[in-house]
Every structure is written in C-alpha cells, then in structure tokens.
Design a protein around this motif. Structure first.
Motif, PDB file in Angstrom:
ATOM      1  N   LEU A 490       0.696  -1.171   0.110  1.00 33.44           N
ATOM      2  CA  LEU A 490       0.062  -0.087  -0.029  1.00 33.44           C
ATOM      3  C   LEU A 490       0.971   1.232   0.103  1.00 33.44           C
ATOM      4  O   LEU A 490       2.048   1.169   0.608  1.00 33.44           O
ATOM      5  N   ARG A 491       0.282   2.410  -0.508  1.00 30.97           N
ATOM      6  CA  ARG A 491       1.068   3.542  -0.665  1.00 30.97           C
ATOM      7  C   ARG A 491       0.181   4.871   0.113  1.00 30.97           C
ATOM      8  O   ARG A 491      -0.862   4.857   0.016  1.00 30.97           O
ATOM      9  N   ASP A 492       0.863   5.218   1.216  1.00 33.55           N
ATOM     10  CA  ASP A 492       0.255   6.202   2.108  1.00 33.55           C
ATOM     11  C   ASP A 492       0.200   7.621   1.550  1.00 33.55           C
ATOM     12  O   ASP A 492       0.404   7.867   0.431  1.00 33.55           O
ATOM     13  N   THR A 493      -0.424   8.295   2.252  1.00 36.53           N
ATOM     14  CA  THR A 493      -0.450   9.725   1.746  1.00 36.53           C
ATOM     15  C   THR A 493       0.744  10.511   1.566  1.00 36.53           C
ATOM     16  O   THR A 493       0.664  11.522   0.804  1.00 36.53           O
ATOM     17  N   VAL A 494       1.759  10.052   2.083  1.00 41.65           N
ATOM     18  CA  VAL A 494       2.945  10.916   1.477  1.00 41.65           C
ATOM     19  C   VAL A 494       3.686  10.089   0.582  1.00 41.65           C
ATOM     20  O   VAL A 494       5.001  10.627   0.181  1.00 41.65           O
ATOM     21  N   GLY A 495       3.302   9.138   0.060  1.00 45.29           N
ATOM     22  CA  GLY A 495       3.698   8.308  -1.016  1.00 45.29           C
ATOM     23  C   GLY A 495       4.629   7.087  -0.418  1.00 45.29           C
ATOM     24  O   GLY A 495       5.476   6.688  -1.238  1.00 45.29           O
ATOM     25  N   TYR A 496       4.632   7.023   0.849  1.00 47.64           N
ATOM     26  CA  TYR A 496       5.389   5.492   1.525  1.00 47.64           C
ATOM     27  C   TYR A 496       4.675   4.506   0.992  1.00 47.64           C
ATOM     28  O   TYR A 496       3.735   4.348   1.182  1.00 47.64           O
ATOM     29  N   TYR A 497       5.766   3.439   0.994  1.00 48.21           N
ATOM     30  CA  TYR A 497       5.293   1.993   0.512  1.00 48.21           C
ATOM     31  C   TYR A 497       5.288   1.328   2.012  1.00 48.21           C
ATOM     32  O   TYR A 497       6.213   1.436   2.526  1.00 48.21           O
ATOM     33  N   ARG A 498       4.156   0.286   2.001  1.00 48.04           N
ATOM     34  CA  ARG A 498       4.230  -0.704   3.093  1.00 48.04           C
ATOM     35  C   ARG A 498       3.845  -2.055   2.444  1.00 48.04           C
ATOM     36  O   ARG A 498       2.924  -2.388   1.433  1.00 48.04           O
ATOM     37  N   ILE A 499       4.698  -2.885   2.545  1.00 48.77           N
ATOM     38  CA  ILE A 499       4.618  -4.214   2.185  1.00 48.77           C
ATOM     39  C   ILE A 499       3.526  -5.019   2.809  1.00 48.77           C
ATOM     40  O   ILE A 499       3.769  -5.172   3.875  1.00 48.77           O
ATOM     41  N   THR A 500       2.561  -5.397   2.136  1.00 49.10           N
ATOM     42  CA  THR A 500       1.420  -6.147   2.999  1.00 49.10           C
ATOM     43  C   THR A 500       1.728  -7.696   2.954  1.00 49.10           C
ATOM     44  O   THR A 500       1.021  -8.430   3.467  1.00 49.10           O
ATOM     45  N   GLY A 501       2.555  -8.148   2.088  1.00 49.37           N
ATOM     46  CA  GLY A 501       2.886  -9.727   1.970  1.00 49.37           C
ATOM     47  C   GLY A 501       2.882 -10.156   0.478  1.00 49.37           C
ATOM     48  O   GLY A 501       2.523  -9.446  -0.419  1.00 49.37           O
ATOM     49  N   ARG A 502       3.049 -11.396   0.352  1.00 46.67           N
ATOM     50  CA  ARG A 502       3.181 -11.941  -0.958  1.00 46.67           C
ATOM     51  C   ARG A 502       1.538 -11.933  -1.285  1.00 46.67           C
ATOM     52  O   ARG A 502       0.753 -11.848  -0.619  1.00 46.67           O
ATOM     53  N   VAL A 503       1.265 -11.718  -2.778  1.00 48.06           N
ATOM     54  CA  VAL A 503       0.121 -11.576  -3.172  1.00 48.06           C
ATOM     55  C   VAL A 503      -0.774 -12.621  -2.942  1.00 48.06           C
ATOM     56  O   VAL A 503      -1.900 -12.615  -2.692  1.00 48.06           O
ATOM     57  N   ASP A 504      -0.190 -13.992  -3.052  1.00 49.85           N
ATOM     58  CA  ASP A 504      -0.975 -15.271  -2.672  1.00 49.85           C
ATOM     59  C   ASP A 504      -1.478 -14.968  -1.283  1.00 49.85           C
ATOM     60  O   ASP A 504      -2.001 -16.125  -0.820  1.00 49.85           O
ATOM     61  N   ASP A 505      -0.932 -14.293  -0.305  1.00 49.81           N
ATOM     62  CA  ASP A 505      -1.504 -14.334   0.694  1.00 49.81           C
ATOM     63  C   ASP A 505      -2.566 -13.284   1.137  1.00 49.81           C
ATOM     64  O   ASP A 505      -3.088 -13.067   2.123  1.00 49.81           O
ATOM     65  N   VAL A 506      -3.010 -12.379   0.008  1.00 48.80           N
ATOM     66  CA  VAL A 506      -3.971 -11.713   0.031  1.00 48.80           C
ATOM     67  C   VAL A 506      -5.210 -12.394   0.354  1.00 48.80           C
ATOM     68  O   VAL A 506      -5.264 -13.132  -0.534  1.00 48.80           O
ATOM     69  N   ILE A 507      -6.004 -12.014   1.340  1.00 47.91           N
ATOM     70  CA  ILE A 507      -7.477 -12.770   1.459  1.00 47.91           C
ATOM     71  C   ILE A 507      -8.396 -11.709   1.113  1.00 47.91           C
ATOM     72  O   ILE A 507      -8.664 -10.762   1.788  1.00 47.91           O
ATOM     73  N   ILE A 508      -9.553 -12.376   0.373  1.00 49.57           N
ATOM     74  CA  ILE A 508     -10.633 -11.374   0.345  1.00 49.57           C
ATOM     75  C   ILE A 508     -11.819 -11.995   1.209  1.00 49.57           C
ATOM     76  O   ILE A 508     -12.299 -13.063   1.134  1.00 49.57           O
ATOM     77  N   VAL A 509     -12.172 -11.069   2.014  1.00 47.55           N
ATOM     78  CA  VAL A 509     -13.251 -11.511   3.224  1.00 47.55           C
ATOM     79  C   VAL A 509     -14.264 -10.417   2.815  1.00 47.55           C
ATOM     80  O   VAL A 509     -14.235  -9.332   2.997  1.00 47.55           O
ATOM     81  N   SER A 510     -15.487 -11.268   2.661  1.00 53.08           N
ATOM     82  CA  SER A 510     -16.837 -10.582   2.387  1.00 53.08           C
ATOM     83  C   SER A 510     -16.255  -9.296   1.544  1.00 53.08           C
ATOM     84  O   SER A 510     -16.921  -8.224   1.411  1.00 53.08           O
ATOM     85  N   GLY A 511     -15.426  -9.542   0.384  1.00 55.12           N
ATOM     86  CA  GLY A 511     -15.370  -8.445  -0.714  1.00 55.12           C
ATOM     87  C   GLY A 511     -13.980  -7.327  -0.276  1.00 55.12           C
ATOM     88  O   GLY A 511     -13.771  -6.496  -1.049  1.00 55.12           O
ATOM     89  N   HIS A 512     -13.540  -7.572   0.961  1.00 57.73           N
ATOM     90  CA  HIS A 512     -12.495  -6.813   1.279  1.00 57.73           C
ATOM     91  C   HIS A 512     -11.258  -7.245   1.111  1.00 57.73           C
ATOM     92  O   HIS A 512     -11.118  -8.533   1.689  1.00 57.73           O
ATOM     93  N   ASN A 513     -10.340  -6.765   0.558  1.00 64.25           N
ATOM     94  CA  ASN A 513      -8.924  -7.243   0.284  1.00 64.25           C
ATOM     95  C   ASN A 513      -8.208  -6.973   1.806  1.00 64.25           C
ATOM     96  O   ASN A 513      -7.876  -5.829   1.927  1.00 64.25           O
ATOM     97  N   LEU A 514      -7.745  -8.150   2.195  1.00 63.00           N
ATOM     98  CA  LEU A 514      -7.040  -8.114   3.529  1.00 63.00           C
ATOM     99  C   LEU A 514      -5.581  -8.706   3.256  1.00 63.00           C
ATOM    100  O   LEU A 514      -5.205  -9.723   2.982  1.00 63.00           O
ATOM    101  N   GLY A 515      -4.476  -7.852   3.692  1.00 58.54           N
ATOM    102  CA  GLY A 515      -3.211  -8.337   3.468  1.00 58.54           C
ATOM    103  C   GLY A 515      -2.958  -8.813   4.834  1.00 58.54           C
ATOM    104  O   GLY A 515      -3.397  -8.754   5.784  1.00 58.54           O
ATOM    105  N   THR A 516      -2.189  -9.915   4.681  1.00 57.61           N
ATOM    106  CA  THR A 516      -1.735 -10.555   6.062  1.00 57.61           C
ATOM    107  C   THR A 516      -0.918  -9.829   7.044  1.00 57.61           C
ATOM    108  O   THR A 516      -1.074 -10.039   8.136  1.00 57.61           O
ATOM    109  N   ALA A 517      -0.029  -9.066   6.510  1.00 58.45           N
ATOM    110  CA  ALA A 517       0.922  -8.285   7.542  1.00 58.45           C
ATOM    111  C   ALA A 517       0.235  -7.257   8.516  1.00 58.45           C
ATOM    112  O   ALA A 517       0.605  -7.480   9.647  1.00 58.45           O
ATOM    113  N   PRO A 518      -0.888  -6.778   7.980  1.00 54.55           N
ATOM    114  CA  PRO A 518      -1.420  -5.643   9.197  1.00 54.55           C
ATOM    115  C   PRO A 518      -2.226  -6.397   9.935  1.00 54.55           C
ATOM    116  O   PRO A 518      -2.183  -6.007  11.276  1.00 54.55           O
ATOM    117  N   ILE A 519      -2.851  -7.576   9.814  1.00 55.76           N
ATOM    118  CA  ILE A 519      -3.272  -8.507  10.783  1.00 55.76           C
ATOM    119  C   ILE A 519      -2.548  -9.056  11.803  1.00 55.76           C
ATOM    120  O   ILE A 519      -2.669  -8.926  13.098  1.00 55.76           O
TER     121      ILE A 519
END
Ligand code: 7RM
Length: 635
Positions: A490-519
């Motif tokens: 993800l890219r925040d308001t100042v343009g910083y990047y945060r890696i949320t994990g491998r894309v195959d780790d992205v989980i879609i729960v009720s239509g929401h894209n959730l990265g594993t890292a923040p949880i």
C-alpha cells in the motif's frame, strides 16, 4: 557532481528525479566515477520487458574482484576486509586484511584453474559461514566461473537438484560445520547428493570440524593442501558486463527452484551504490549482516556490496542463541559494530527473551539498524528500535528480492523519516507502481495493489538458468511491460510504501482485500503473543474467513486459550476493524519456516483448508516437525 552519497531529503528527491528523467546519465555517471573498468561501455542500457531482455553497460569489460579487492590495496591494504567471528565465542576472531584477501582469493582461483575450472563453468558452493565461503565466491569471479551457492542447511536432495539444474562441474564443501552446540556432517550430505549428479568431476573439501570424512579417490581433495602450493598471483579474467556472475536458487510457489542469473557490471554498480546509501557507510565502520551467504542478502550485502566499497564486513558462523540469547549483542559490543542488518524472524525470537540479554551489552557503536526478508510487524519494529537502536539509530526496513539483486525500497538513514512497518520510498533508479487485478495502474495516495516495477535497474536478474520462458511467465506476463514482484503493497498519503505480504497471501473476506501483514501486526501487539500467521479458508457467506496460527511467549504459556482468543480479536477490531476478526485461532509451539526465516503460509493455508494430503515438499523447512504438531492439534 557525485550522486553517490545522499545526505539530506532534498538531495534524495533531486537525485531520484534525475534517476527517473535521465536514467542512463544517472547510472552512467555513478559507474564511471566509482568503479574500475577495463573498457568503457558502448551503451548504458538497452531493454525490452516484452522479450524480456535487459542489458546494462553493454560492451564494457571488467572484473568484479578488481573492484572488490585489488583497487583497495593501494589505499587500504592493511584494513580488515572480512572479520570472521566463529561459532564458539572462545575461539579468536579472524581479521582478514584486503592484502590477505587478495592473496587468498588468488590462491583459491589458481586451485580452481588447476582443477579444470574455466570461464563460464558452474561451481557449486556448499559451505558454512567460514572465510572460505566468501573467498570461494570471489575466486570463481576472479576467473569468470559462475558460482552457485547452496545454503548449507539444505538436504542432499535439495543440493543434488540444484547441482544438476545448472550442471556444476565442481563442488566446494567442508568436512562439517558448527551451529551452536551442534556439528553437522556436511561432507556426508554432499556424498549422498553426489550419488545422483553425473556432472560433478571434483570436490574440494575445507577442514573446519576435524571430523573423519570419506574422501573419494580421484574426486575429493583437501582444499588447504592445494592452497598451500598455489601462487598468490592470478590475473583477473576480463569479463563482459553482461557475463553471468552467479546463479542463486530461489523457491517458487510451485515447481522446481528457479536459478536466478545475475550478471557482472550492473550487479556490481547497484549493490555497491545501495550499500553505501542504505547503510550510510563511512570509512572506519564495522558493518555486520547476520544473513548467511547462502541467500541473496549475503551475496549482495556481506560480500559484493561492502567489498566494492572497501568496507569491513563481518561474517558470523554461529546462531543468535548460542551460548545464549545475548550473542548478537555481545558481538556488537566486541567489534564495535556500526551497522547491524538482520531479519524480523530473528528479532521476534530475541524479543521473546529477557531484555537483560540486550541490556548487559554496550550497543552505543551502532548508527544504523536494518531489517530484511519479511514484513516487520509493528511490535518487533518498536522492540528493535527501542532496545537495539535506542531510538537514535535509524531503522531501515529494506524491501527487495533474490530477483532484484539489491535493495529497492528503503529509508536512507538520517535522510528519510521512518514510520514503523513502512519500507518508505524507492531508492534512486527504482520506479515502483501499484496495479489492480484487471491490469490498471492505481494512481494516487492511500491505495493498495500489486507491486510492480516500471523500469529496469542495474541488478535485475536477467533470466532463469535454462528456462527463459519461465522467467518471462513469472515476472513479465502478469502485466504488460512491467516487472511483477509477487508482493502486495500500500502507498500512504506521503507516498511511502508498506509491503503487505505476498499476493498469494492476500485474502478477500466479504469483498474486502486483507493483507496478512497488518493483521499479524495487530495480533503481535498482544503482550502474550510471540508470532502469528494468518491464512484464509473457504466460508459459505464471506467467501473466505480468517484462520490464525499463534505462538505464545513464555509469559503467555498456561493462559486460558478462550480468553486469549477474545483478547486477540479485540485487538484486531481496535487496529483494523471487525472485518478482520479471526474465525479460528489455533495456538502452536512454532510456525513452519523456510531456512531463511520466512513463514510458509502456503502450508498453513492447506492445513486450514483441510488439504493435508498435498502439502508439497516440506523437507527443506527449518522445522518440519511443527507441521505435524499443527495437523495433530487442529480442532
Ligand atoms: C531479500 C530477500 C523476497 C520476498 C519478497 C517479500 C519478502 C523481503 C521484505 C519483505 C516485507 C521487507 N529476498 N520481503 N524483504 N517483505 N518487507 N522489508 O528476502 O528472494 O528471499 O525474498 O521476501 O515477500 O518478495 S528473497
């Protein structure tokens, strides 16, 4: 004007803009001013991501060891190049000066030649973290042989697969290795691997543990006896900038390991440049990266990057918990380490233990601390920043890959303000972008997507050994004209990047894209939690639901699990929202990890989905036994 060492934020932006507007001038000037070339290039860059084909410094001639060793002799011959800290704290550390490194690399290079190795041949290196490991890489590079280092924790099967894939003519190994209180019979593993490797003609064996090993007549020789007889002069083989320097295997999500091929000129320029800037390297520093040279981090930031800058680089043979959990900090104090670079998995393991292990050592020599390999969760970030960096050594969270050859996203210490869990900004020459699943670029701020790179940088891997089609399919086919990293960000308001994990780790729960890292980050904030891993499993209503595997700190043992589950979901609700609450939480004594310390979510996902019949190969894991425990204790 030199772009080489960035000193403040305005300068970073200026240099960055130049690297985007005039990439060829930018990388041409850096290469010209800071390296020794035997012949100038005809063209800085030619590239085509469709083919794909990428060439840097085409037409140039050089030898990377002249840049890493010879040129420092005039000014810094007596300076320590490699500082070897043995497994046993009572064994003396070894200081190898640039002069001595020159002699030892040349002797080794002559031994390789005498044993039939020449330019373009592949040499497999299967050694523990002893000086011969770094020296053998450089000896190969001296004569233009292509090294293929296999981490010396891999099994005989993993070793033979890698030897056969690139048809190595020679294997360099040792009688055995020390790891904490254990010794490992490396030569025995090599013997087993070599039962099925017809391409191997000879084996050189370094002595480390003085064990009795089987030496096969006509194939195996003791290294030291050969080195003793060899000349300390060996003229460097003059290489094309695009000649392969090494192959390094990295496991894909499916299929056999990929032999990533790195070439000479661009790799040298990029690893040297990024080393200097990301670690704020200065002449008298003592830099320590705790990785093993068996991984890309060790290739680029123990060997080539530091030595190309004439730095002192530490090689540590041991493990973080031997003789106790204070070992890292004991070494920092003993050698007055200025830059310390490690992985989140090590930080979390140390953070589980008593703080006294850290506090009893003087860490005041440190001026930069770094992290690499996985998303660093917020709690680990703070623990590292507070207790190791003492809040005044900038923490650089460096994002990169075996394929990228060097660090891509990272703060520049004393320049880029840091935010926990953010790899912050692209280094000069790196042009990241975020893409959605349909292939559109996601512009703007406060957005997330799949991390791609728009433009080549000098150390990008050029192909997969023997399988260019797979290189194209894996990295250049998901999105037209882009290099696809496989990571979400993800890219925040100042343009910083945060890696949320491998894309195959992205989980879609009720239509929401959730990265594993923040949880996982939120869960790890719980005082009783040591580590956690989140995966998705099918759910009738939500599409996917979340399954969490959690390991507890010593202080959490014996606590009521149902209460802990409630508290964990409470923390998730506070940090992210109820959408990210876990449906199931399983407590386990450990998480399955690769040998380089990455959590294997793929296996955990299969267990959560009850697909335990096809877990794939788990033999190369660090701790295959926890897989069984997790299966057996699953409710
Ligand atoms: C250097 C290395 C590459 C993968 C990469 C990411 C993950 C690495 C970070 C990170 C978040 C970081 N090469 N990764 N560094 N994720 N923040 N700072 O690790 O080829 O072994 O792995 O590792 O998923 O794609 S690697």
């Amino acid at each position: 004007m030199s772009n080489y060492h960035i000193k403040h934020l305005e300068e970073y932006f200026k240099v960055y803009r130049k690297s985007v507007r005039e990439p060829e001038n930018f990388w041409g000037e850096i290469a010209e001013e800071h390296f020794v070339w035997r012949k100038h290039w005809d063209k800085v860059l030619s590239w085509d991501f469709k083919k794909p084909e990428i060439k840097w410094y085409e037409g140039a001639k050089l030898n990377i060891t002249e840049n890493c060793i010879d040129r420092h002799l005039f000014t810094n011959g007596d300076k320590t190049a490699i500082l070897f800290e043995p497994n046993d704290p009572n064994e003396a550390a070894e200081h190898i000066s640039y002069k001595e490194l020159y002699q030892r690399v040349n002797q080794f290079a002559n031994v390789l030649k005498d044993n039939g190795i020449s330019k373009g041949d592949r040499v497999c290196i299967y050694l523990p973290m002893i000086p011969e490991l770094a020296i053998s890489l450089l000896a190969c590079a001296r004569i233009g042989a292509i090294h293929s280092v296999v981490f010396a924790g891999f099994s005989a099967t993993a070793l033979s697969t890698r030897i056969n894939d690139s048809e190595c003519k020679m294997v360099i190994t040792s009688d055995g290795s020390f790891r904490g209180a254990k010794t490992i019979d490396l030569k025995g593993i090599v013997d087993e691997a070599l039962e099925s490797t017809p391409c191997v003609e000879s084996v050189l064996v370094a002595k480390r543990i003085n064990s009795n090993v089987n030496m096969k007549e006509g194939r195996d020789q003791w290294l030291q006896a050969l080195l003793d007889k060899a000349s300390t002069e060996c003229a460097p083989e003059i290489m094309d900038a695009e000649d392969p320097l090494f192959i390094l295997y990295t496991s894909g999500s499916t299929g056999k390991p990929k032999g990533m091929v790195h070439t000479t000129g661009g790799y040298m320029v990029y690893t040297a440049y990024t080393f200097k800037n990301v670690f704020n390297y200065r002449h008298n520093d003592v830099y320590w990266c705790t990785a093993d040279i068996g991984w890309i981090t060790g290739h680029s930031y123990i060997v080539y990057g530091p030595l190309a800058n004439g730095a002192t680089t530490v090689m540590f043979e041991g493990v973080p918990n031997y003789p106790d959990y204070g070992r890292f900090w004991e070494i920092v104090e003993k050698h007055k380490i200025t830059q310390f670079y490690t992985a989140p998995t090590a930080i979390r393991a140390l953070a589980k233990e008593n703080l006294d292990h850290v506090d009893r050592y003087d860490l005041s020599s440190l001026k930069v601390i770094g992290s690499v390999g996985e998303p660093i969760n917020e709690e680990a970030w703070h623990w590292y920043n507070d207790n190791v960096g003492k809040k005044n050594s900038p923490l650089v969270d460096t994002w990169w890959q075996t394929e990228t050859g060097g660090i891509m996203l990272s703060p520049i210490p004393y320049v880029t303000p840091t935010i926990p869990t953010y790899a912050t900004l692209p280094l000069p020459g790196v042009q990241p972008c975020l893409m959605d699943e349909k292939g559109n670029e996601i512009e703007g701020k406060q957005v997330d997507g799949r991390l791609c790179i728009k433009y080549p940088w000098p150390s990008i891997a050029r192909t997969i050994w023997g399988d260019h089609q797979r290189y194209k399919d894996t990295y250049f086919s998901a999105y037209e004209n882009l290099y696809f990293t496989g990571d979400g960000a993800l890219r925040d308001t100042v343009g910083y990047y945060r890696i949320t994990g491998r894309v195959d780790d992205v989980i879609i729960v009720s239509g929401h894209n959730l990265g594993t890292a923040p949880i996982e980050d939120a869960i790890n904030e719980h005082p009783a939690v040591a580590e956690s891993a989140i995966v998705g499993f099918p759910h009738d209503v939500k599409g996917n639901a979340l399954y969490g595997y959690v390991t507890l700190k010593e202080s959490g043992e014996g606590r009521d699990h149902d209460n802990l589950r409630k508290e964990i979901n409470q923390i998730i609700t506070e940090h992210i929202g109820p959408i990210a609450k876990l449906d199931k939480i399983q407590f386990t004594s450990g998480l399955p990890k690769t040998r380089s310390g990455k959590i294997m979510r793929r296996i955990l996902r299969k267990i959560a989905c009850n697909e335990i019949d096809n877990l794939g190969d788990i033999s190369t894991l660090l701790n295959p036994e926890v897989v069984e425990e997790i299966i057996n204790t699953k409710k």
